[in-house]
Design an enzyme around this catalytic site. Structure first.
Site, PDB file in Angstrom:
ATOM      1  N   TYR A 271       0.812  -1.211   0.000  1.00  0.00           N
ATOM      2  CA  TYR A 271       0.000   0.000   0.000  1.00  0.00           C
ATOM      3  C   TYR A 271       0.851   1.269   0.000  1.00  0.00           C
ATOM      4  O   TYR A 271       0.574   2.200  -0.768  1.00  0.00           O
ATOM      5  CB  TYR A 271      -0.970  -0.018   1.184  1.00  0.00           C
ATOM      6  CG  TYR A 271      -2.368  -0.448   0.786  1.00  0.00           C
ATOM      7  CD1 TYR A 271      -2.591  -1.704   0.245  1.00  0.00           C
ATOM      8  CD2 TYR A 271      -3.451   0.405   0.921  1.00  0.00           C
ATOM      9  CE1 TYR A 271      -3.849  -2.109  -0.136  1.00  0.00           C
ATOM     10  CE2 TYR A 271      -4.718   0.008   0.536  1.00  0.00           C
ATOM     11  CZ  TYR A 271      -4.915  -1.247   0.007  1.00  0.00           C
ATOM     12  OH  TYR A 271      -6.164  -1.641  -0.387  1.00  0.00           O
ATOM     13  N   GLU A 278       1.472   6.294  -7.137  1.00  0.00           N
ATOM     14  CA  GLU A 278       0.385   7.174  -7.568  1.00  0.00           C
ATOM     15  C   GLU A 278       0.777   8.637  -7.382  1.00  0.00           C
ATOM     16  O   GLU A 278       0.480   9.486  -8.236  1.00  0.00           O
ATOM     17  CB  GLU A 278      -0.881   6.858  -6.768  1.00  0.00           C
ATOM     18  CG  GLU A 278      -1.485   5.496  -7.084  1.00  0.00           C
ATOM     19  CD  GLU A 278      -2.664   5.166  -6.190  1.00  0.00           C
ATOM     20  OE1 GLU A 278      -3.368   6.114  -5.764  1.00  0.00           O
ATOM     21  OE2 GLU A 278      -2.900   3.974  -5.900  1.00  0.00           O
TER      22      GLU A 278
END
Length: 347
Positions: A271, A278
């Site tokens: 994560y 991102e």
């Protein structure tokens, strides 16, 4: 009527050997009792037939034995011999006479009947199997889709090496579009109560990914050949390789412990890495949006203000890490619930 409870007053019990043969209970164990630390043994021949498998529970101060009768009825005494052995005494903490036992049985029967009545009042869901079938198919399709993405990217990486980074989007985007569009159903499933997952983490993850996929990568050709696309798609697919099979098996009441561990552990490194990828993607896109003016919104008079899309992206970067915090907190709670320390039962 149904059970016999025996308590052996030994502390620090070691190597207990307890068995029932020919209706006789044989006991042998080392522990601290009336004769100090010693080996203690005895035999009890029961009045009527009992099941040959006693259940034992050892505590620090005593050893408890539960014996099941073969027939549920009241015994006049415990042992076949009329005279009670000297080492044997009634445990008045758990003693029941026949009238007490009858009352206890009656209460249990009434409780069982009341429970059945309550359960019969609860309306059965006529669509239960249909819902379960839908969830199984949804998770299966998503698993197959992300498996295709992961395998395809892995094979291309081994064959082409770093060159595979630059055309990841053109090779994988169609399947990723399909999977991430289908993922909108996770919000709907949570919204209508089809699954027990909280709504906010689902919204954060699905809309966060779709924003990067459709708005950043899908609208800018300049971004589609960036190496960061490979890492975004790769991290997303690895996480889902364990998440969707876990949910699919949960729908049919199966828990595979290695898969449970992977589902609630793999996200810990992936994560943050996915969020970092991102963020890098958004930072790389800001100069392109500034140059092209794409998605910038000009407000009419009298405001006469233009909302620059790069400014929106800067705000989104802050929201991205806040969203990651929300998902981290949710996943940590789930991990603690499924993999946290459990109370050990002493046998």
């Amino acid at each position: 009527h149904r059970e016999l409870f025996l308590r052996v007053e030994l502390s620090d019990v070691r190597n207990p050997d307890i068995a029932i043969t020919d209706n006789v209970l044989h006991f042998r164990a080392q522990g601290h009792g009336a004769k100090g630390d010693n080996i203690y043994e005895f035999e009890i021949e029961f009045l009527e037939p009992v099941e040959p498998k006693p259940v034992c529970r050892v505590t620090q101060r005593q050893l408890n034995i539960t014996v099941q009768k073969k027939e549920s009825n009241w015994w006049e005494r415990l042992t076949k011999q009329e005279k009670r052995p000297l080492f044997l005494a009634p445990d008045f903490d758990r003693w029941l006479d026949e009238s007490d036992a009858e009352m206890e049985l009656k209460e249990k029967e009434e409780e069982k009947i009341n429970k059945m009545k309550i359960e019969s009042r609860v309306p059965k869901d006529p669509f239960k199997h249909l819902k379960k079938g839908y969830l199984i198919m949804y998770n299966l399709v998503q698993f197959l889709g992300f498996s295709w993405i992961f395998v395809n990217m892995t094979v291309r990486l081994f064959i082409l090496g770093k060159d595979s980074f630059y055309d990841t989007f053109h090779t994988i985007s169609d399947m990723m579009y399909f999977c991430q569009t289908l993922a909108l159903m996770e919000i709907m499933n949570s919204l209508i109560g089809l699954v027990r997952s909280p709504l906010i983490p689902a919204v954060v993850q699905v809309f966060g990914r779709n924003f990067v996929l459709f708005v950043i990568l899908g609208s800018l050709e300049e971004m589609q050949s960036k190496p960061v696309v490979f890492f975004i798609f790769y991290f997303w697919s690895i996480i889902e390789l364990f998440r969707y099979p876990y949910y699919m098996l949960s729908c049919i009441g199966i828990e595979w412990k290695p898969l449970t561990w992977l589902r609630y552990t793999v996200w810990i490194p992936l994560y943050p890495l996915g969020a970092l990828a991102e963020a890098v993607c958004i930072v790389q896109s800001i100069p392109i949006f500034s140059e092209t003016g794409k998605f910038s919104l000009g407000l009419p008079n009298p405001l006469n203000v233009t909302i620059q899309f790069p400014f929106v992206l800067q705000i989104y970067l802050i929201a991205l890490f806040l969203g990651i915090f929300v998902n981290f907190r949710h996943l940590y709670k789930q991990r603690k619930q499924h993999l946290g320390p459990k109370k050990r039962k002493m046998k």
